[in-house]
Design a protein around this motif. Sequence first.
Motif, PDB file in Angstrom:
ATOM      1  N   UNK A 118       0.832  -1.195   0.000  1.00 50.48           N
ATOM      2  CA  UNK A 118       0.000   0.000   0.000  1.00 50.48           C
ATOM      3  C   UNK A 118       0.874   1.255   0.000  1.00 50.48           C
ATOM      4  N   UNK A 119       1.870   1.293   0.881  1.00 46.38           N
ATOM      5  CA  UNK A 119       2.758   2.464   0.939  1.00 46.38           C
ATOM      6  C   UNK A 119       3.538   2.625  -0.353  1.00 46.38           C
ATOM      7  N   UNK A 120       3.879   1.508  -1.000  1.00 48.61           N
ATOM      8  CA  UNK A 120       4.578   1.561  -2.291  1.00 48.61           C
ATOM      9  C   UNK A 120       3.682   2.102  -3.408  1.00 48.61           C
ATOM     10  N   UNK A 121       2.359   2.000  -3.264  1.00 48.23           N
ATOM     11  CA  UNK A 121       1.423   2.621  -4.215  1.00 48.23           C
ATOM     12  C   UNK A 121       1.212   4.093  -3.869  1.00 48.23           C
ATOM     13  N   UNK A 122       1.047   4.362  -2.573  1.00 46.05           N
ATOM     14  CA  UNK A 122       0.711   5.700  -2.120  1.00 46.05           C
ATOM     15  C   UNK A 122       1.843   6.696  -2.325  1.00 46.05           C
ATOM     16  N   UNK A 123       3.052   6.341  -1.939  1.00 44.16           N
ATOM     17  CA  UNK A 123       4.155   7.303  -1.941  1.00 44.16           C
ATOM     18  C   UNK A 123       4.473   7.837  -3.340  1.00 44.16           C
ATOM     19  N   UNK A 124       4.609   6.995  -4.367  1.00 45.52           N
ATOM     20  CA  UNK A 124       4.859   7.551  -5.702  1.00 45.52           C
ATOM     21  C   UNK A 124       3.672   8.368  -6.232  1.00 45.52           C
ATOM     22  N   UNK A 125       2.455   7.953  -5.875  1.00 50.42           N
ATOM     23  CA  UNK A 125       1.266   8.700  -6.304  1.00 50.42           C
ATOM     24  C   UNK A 125       1.305  10.106  -5.710  1.00 50.42           C
ATOM     25  N   UNK A 126       1.637  10.206  -4.432  1.00 52.69           N
ATOM     26  CA  UNK A 126       1.727  11.491  -3.749  1.00 52.69           C
ATOM     27  C   UNK A 126       2.743  12.387  -4.445  1.00 52.69           C
ATOM     28  N   UNK A 127       3.857  11.819  -4.854  1.00 47.27           N
ATOM     29  CA  UNK A 127       4.926  12.603  -5.479  1.00 47.27           C
ATOM     30  C   UNK A 127       4.495  13.226  -6.800  1.00 47.27           C
ATOM     31  N   UNK A 128       3.434  12.725  -7.413  1.00 46.98           N
ATOM     32  CA  UNK A 128       2.942  13.292  -8.676  1.00 46.98           C
ATOM     33  C   UNK A 128       1.937  14.417  -8.453  1.00 46.98           C
ATOM     34  N   UNK A 129       1.537  14.648  -7.220  1.00 42.50           N
ATOM     35  CA  UNK A 129       0.498  15.629  -6.899  1.00 42.50           C
ATOM     36  C   UNK A 129       1.159  16.936  -6.449  1.00 42.50           C
ATOM     37  N   UNK A 130       0.961  17.989  -7.186  1.00 47.40           N
ATOM     38  CA  UNK A 130       1.572  19.281  -6.839  1.00 47.40           C
ATOM     39  C   UNK A 130       1.055  19.849  -5.521  1.00 47.40           C
ATOM     40  N   UNK A 131      -0.179  19.504  -5.150  1.00 46.48           N
ATOM     41  CA  UNK A 131      -0.769  20.073  -3.940  1.00 46.48           C
ATOM     42  C   UNK A 131      -0.290  19.400  -2.658  1.00 46.48           C
ATOM     43  N   UNK A 132       0.285  18.219  -2.743  1.00 52.25           N
ATOM     44  CA  UNK A 132       0.699  17.495  -1.531  1.00 52.25           C
ATOM     45  C   UNK A 132       2.093  17.944  -1.123  1.00 52.25           C
ATOM     46  N   UNK A 133       2.190  18.377   0.134  1.00 52.02           N
ATOM     47  CA  UNK A 133       3.456  18.910   0.645  1.00 52.02           C
ATOM     48  C   UNK A 133       4.132  17.993   1.645  1.00 52.02           C
ATOM     49  N   UNK A 134       3.461  16.910   2.041  1.00 51.60           N
ATOM     50  CA  UNK A 134       4.094  15.984   2.971  1.00 51.60           C
ATOM     51  C   UNK A 134       3.245  14.757   3.238  1.00 51.60           C
ATOM     52  N   UNK A 135       3.924  13.666   3.557  1.00 47.03           N
ATOM     53  CA  UNK A 135       3.268  12.406   3.879  1.00 47.03           C
ATOM     54  C   UNK A 135       4.066  11.754   5.000  1.00 47.03           C
ATOM     55  N   UNK A 136       3.377  11.429   6.081  1.00 45.06           N
ATOM     56  CA  UNK A 136       4.028  10.921   7.276  1.00 45.06           C
ATOM     57  C   UNK A 136       3.293   9.684   7.777  1.00 45.06           C
ATOM     58  N   UNK A 137       4.008   8.575   7.915  1.00 41.21           N
ATOM     59  CA  UNK A 137       3.462   7.378   8.549  1.00 41.21           C
ATOM     60  C   UNK A 137       3.602   7.582  10.049  1.00 41.21           C
ATOM     61  N   UNK A 138       2.515   7.397  10.788  1.00 40.93           N
ATOM     62  CA  UNK A 138       2.547   7.618  12.233  1.00 40.93           C
ATOM     63  C   UNK A 138       1.962   6.416  12.960  1.00 40.93           C
ATOM     64  N   UNK A 139       2.162   6.384  14.270  1.00 39.34           N
ATOM     65  CA  UNK A 139       1.573   5.331  15.085  1.00 39.34           C
ATOM     66  C   UNK A 139       2.383   4.056  15.114  1.00 39.34           C
ATOM     67  N   UNK A 140       1.681   2.946  15.312  1.00 34.23           N
ATOM     68  CA  UNK A 140       2.341   1.669  15.580  1.00 34.23           C
ATOM     69  C   UNK A 140       3.189   1.166  14.415  1.00 34.23           C
ATOM     70  N   UNK A 141       2.757   1.364  13.178  1.00 36.12           N
ATOM     71  CA  UNK A 141       3.586   0.921  12.048  1.00 36.12           C
ATOM     72  C   UNK A 141       4.858   1.747  11.956  1.00 36.12           C
TER      73      UNK A 141
END
Length: 149
Positions: free
Chosen positions: A12-35
Amino acid sequence: MPPECLAEVREFLDRLTPWVATREDIVGLLLVGSYARGAARPDSDVDIVLLTSDPASYLTDTAESGSTWTDRAGELGLGRPVRTRAWGLITERRHTLASGLEVELGIGGPQWARTDPVDPGTRRVVTDGARTLYDPRRALAALVRRCRP
């Protein structure tokens, strides 16, 4: 933690992270909590903070551009949200993947990561475990450093 659960989270993270990098509006992505802290159990959900210059477009299911959050969630295999709930500067969009794995996306603006001062709720989230996934402006790195004891 069963290896298949960890593999599903990695995929899932391998799908999400590259997708986020293509979005100009996204300025950050942080995995939090137990994982993020390496303490996930089989019943743990995946907690992610997604910071964007346009939070409203991720919190509504209609958009003038025709690309709605529902469409975006479908691209990522999230399906429809199960729950939406506000938590101060962050709004939770909880999804359940086909496998039953729950993903909680905390969506907010860049102000969530401000460091002077750090919001008490933000500090609790970060000190409970945080791993930066996408941080082109280094704002999350600064936040994590500021929250370390």
